[in-house]
Write a protein that holds these residues in place. Structure first.
Motif, short mmCIF file in Angstrom:
data_model
loop_
_atom_site.label_atom_id
_atom_site.label_comp_id
_atom_site.label_asym_id
_atom_site.label_seq_id
_atom_site.Cartn_x
_atom_site.Cartn_y
_atom_site.Cartn_z
N TRP A 192 5.88 6.50 -6.41
CA TRP A 192 4.48 6.62 -6.02
C TRP A 192 4.31 6.45 -4.51
O TRP A 192 3.49 7.14 -3.90
CB TRP A 192 3.64 5.60 -6.78
N SER A 193 5.05 5.55 -3.91
CA SER A 193 4.94 5.40 -2.46
C SER A 193 5.43 6.65 -1.75
O SER A 193 4.92 7.01 -0.69
CB SER A 193 5.71 4.17 -1.98
N GLN A 194 6.42 7.33 -2.34
CA GLN A 194 6.89 8.58 -1.76
C GLN A 194 5.85 9.68 -1.91
O GLN A 194 5.64 10.49 -0.99
CB GLN A 194 8.21 9.00 -2.42
N ALA A 195 5.17 9.70 -3.05
CA ALA A 195 4.13 10.70 -3.26
C ALA A 195 2.97 10.52 -2.28
O ALA A 195 2.32 11.49 -1.88
CB ALA A 195 3.62 10.63 -4.70
N LEU A 196 2.73 9.28 -1.88
CA LEU A 196 1.63 8.97 -0.96
C LEU A 196 2.12 8.79 0.47
O LEU A 196 1.38 8.27 1.31
CB LEU A 196 0.90 7.71 -1.43
N ALA A 197 3.34 9.21 0.75
CA ALA A 197 3.94 8.96 2.06
C ALA A 197 3.12 9.57 3.20
O ALA A 197 2.95 8.97 4.26
CB ALA A 197 5.37 9.47 2.09
N LEU B 250 0.17 -4.07 12.01
CA LEU B 250 0.52 -2.93 11.17
C LEU B 250 1.09 -3.35 9.83
O LEU B 250 1.24 -2.53 8.92
CB LEU B 250 1.55 -2.04 11.89
N GLY B 251 1.44 -4.64 9.71
CA GLY B 251 1.97 -5.14 8.45
C GLY B 251 3.39 -4.73 8.15
O GLY B 251 3.77 -4.56 6.99
N ILE B 252 4.21 -4.57 9.19
CA ILE B 252 5.62 -4.21 9.00
C ILE B 252 6.49 -5.22 9.74
O ILE B 252 6.09 -5.76 10.77
CB ILE B 252 5.93 -2.78 9.48
N PRO B 253 7.70 -5.50 9.25
CA PRO B 253 8.57 -6.48 9.90
C PRO B 253 9.20 -5.94 11.18
O PRO B 253 9.23 -4.73 11.41
CB PRO B 253 9.65 -6.75 8.84
N THR C 134 10.85 1.93 10.70
CA THR C 134 10.70 0.68 9.95
C THR C 134 9.65 0.83 8.86
O THR C 134 9.84 0.35 7.73
CB THR C 134 10.30 -0.46 10.90
N HIS C 135 8.56 1.50 9.17
CA HIS C 135 7.52 1.75 8.16
C HIS C 135 8.08 2.56 7.00
O HIS C 135 7.86 2.23 5.82
CB HIS C 135 6.36 2.48 8.81
N LEU C 136 8.83 3.62 7.31
CA LEU C 136 9.39 4.47 6.26
C LEU C 136 10.34 3.69 5.36
O LEU C 136 10.31 3.83 4.13
CB LEU C 136 10.12 5.65 6.90
N MET C 137 11.19 2.87 5.96
CA MET C 137 12.23 2.18 5.19
C MET C 137 11.73 0.93 4.48
O MET C 137 12.43 0.39 3.62
CB MET C 137 13.39 1.82 6.11
#
Length: 403
Positions: free
Chosen positions: A202-207, A235-238, A192-195
């Protein structure tokens, strides 16, 4: 849906279709290498991911988007596109969409709507227990209507898939999140965090950095919270996947593409002994062998875990080379003599030694291997050996009390 093509030749040639939720960019590097082997490569971001618009559906209704993509390719009149020689390749989610496209083509042929899970589970299906936006019968019916019955009646025959290579993957998304009936909660949180957090350059570069923060946050908050909902809030994820073990529910049926087994072309299935999707991949291969015969598809199982398939250059090189060679045979890019020279047993397994990477490749005619002979070994001081000496013929302890 955002799509790019790496064209090998101006004339008709086999086309490799790659649909990914993880950005076209990394796939383009592999596409250039594949194009040198005679393929045209089409890469597409899945719905709601990176360059594609819409709302991502987390595995649902990928059959509809896959079929629509093939129809679009056929309708463009590209001189390099050969509709009779289409193949697919991909790892993890990129393998799930391969099963989805096959299922969508078969459902359309049978008159069922791609993306309509209700067509497979009947009127008495349990309601969805998931919370993915749009995951409802109305959403499925809307997708079906968008295909257009008139368009289906007047359009030319769809392109034909002649080979697939779903690696480290599964035809049923339910099998990814459940193992022996147990919900893989930690995996669902990371997925869920990844998706939801990684959906741009930029989010991919900082993954790697954001994943480290997630791991540290899980370790800290898991001790402080009660229940999954509270942990997700910390965690701030749905919450995308609730505990729903019923594979027959609408939620999971909309993510079940196992009916593709009946119409599948030759498939190259690869996985690792430590892969989270090992069981699902083996079940897919067994289903294909049962329906189409043991020589229909091939199975490769190595000493790998899931992330090693993309993070290890040596592992990815083996997977890509093996897949491309298999798909070359499916599309006729190599002649009969070369195909015969490459011919191997359908099943190739890494048999481990004292360490995972200290072993050897062995070939078998089937899975489970028929060539295997079971032998009883018992623990003796410093070694395993066949029953004997202080042991009876049945391996039980002798009267002197030694185990």
């Amino acid at each position: 849906l955002s799509t790019v093509a790496v064209v090998h030749t101006r004339g008709p040639a086999p086309t490799m279709l790659i649909r990914t939720p993880y950005s076209k960019g990394p796939c383009e590097l592999a596409a250039w290498a594949v194009a040198t082997r005679g393929f045209n490569v089409v890469i597409q971001d899945c719905r709601g991911r990176y360059g594609s618009t819409g709302t991502q559906t987390f595995g649902a209704f990928e059959d509809h988007d896959g079929v629509a993509t093939l129809d679009w390719l056929a309708a463009q009149g590209f001189e390099w596109f050969d509709p009779t020689r289409v193949v697919m390749f991909g790892i993890s989610y990129l393998g799930i969409v391969q099963w989805a496209l096959l299922a969508g083509l078969d459902r359309r042929r049978r008159g069922a709507c791609p993306g309509d899970g209700a067509a497979r589970i009947g009127d008495g299906a349990a309601p969805s227990n998931g919370v993915v936006p749009g995951d409802s019968p109305a959403f499925a019916e809307g997708d079906c209507a968008s295909l257009g019955e008139a368009a289906l009646a007047t359009s030319p025959p769809p392109p034909r898939l002649v080979g697939i290579a779903p690696l480290f993957s599964a035809s049923r998304v339910h099998d990814v999140f459940f193992r022996h009936g147990a919900f893989l909660y930690d995996f669902s949180v990371r997925y869920t965090h990844l998706m939801t957090k990684v959906n741009s350059f930029w989010s991919q570069a900082l993954a790697a950095f954001t994943l480290l923060r997630l791991e540290l946050g899980m370790r800290r908050h898991a001790r402080e919270t009660l229940g999954g909902k509270a942990l997700h809030e910390k965690l701030g994820i749905p919450v995308l996947f609730k505990f729903n073990p019923r594979p027959y529910s609408r939620f999971w049926q909309n993510r079940d593409y196992s009916d593709a087994h009946t119409c599948a072309p030759p498939a190259f299935i690869a996985t690792g002994w430590h892969d989270i999707m090992l069981g699902a991949s083996l079940r897919d291969y067994e289903a294909l062998a049962k329906m189409h015969g043991p020589g229909h598809s091939r199975l490769l199982v190595g000493p790998w875990h899931h992330l090693e398939s993309v993070l290890s250059f040596s592992t990815f090189k083996v997977l890509l080379k093996s897949s491309v060679e298999f798909l070359e045979e499916c599309t006729g890019l190599v002649d009969a003599a070369e195909t015969l020279r490459r011919r191997r047993a359908p099943v190739r397994l890494w048999v481990m030694g004292e360490r995972a990477h200290r072993g050897e490749w062995r070939e078998f005619s089937s899975w489970p291997p028929q060539e295997v002979v079971e032998e009883l070994l018992v623990l003796q001081p410093g070694r395993l050996s066949a029953p004997g000496g202080a042991f009876g013929a049945d391996g039980e302890a002798s009267p002197d009390g030694h185990p």
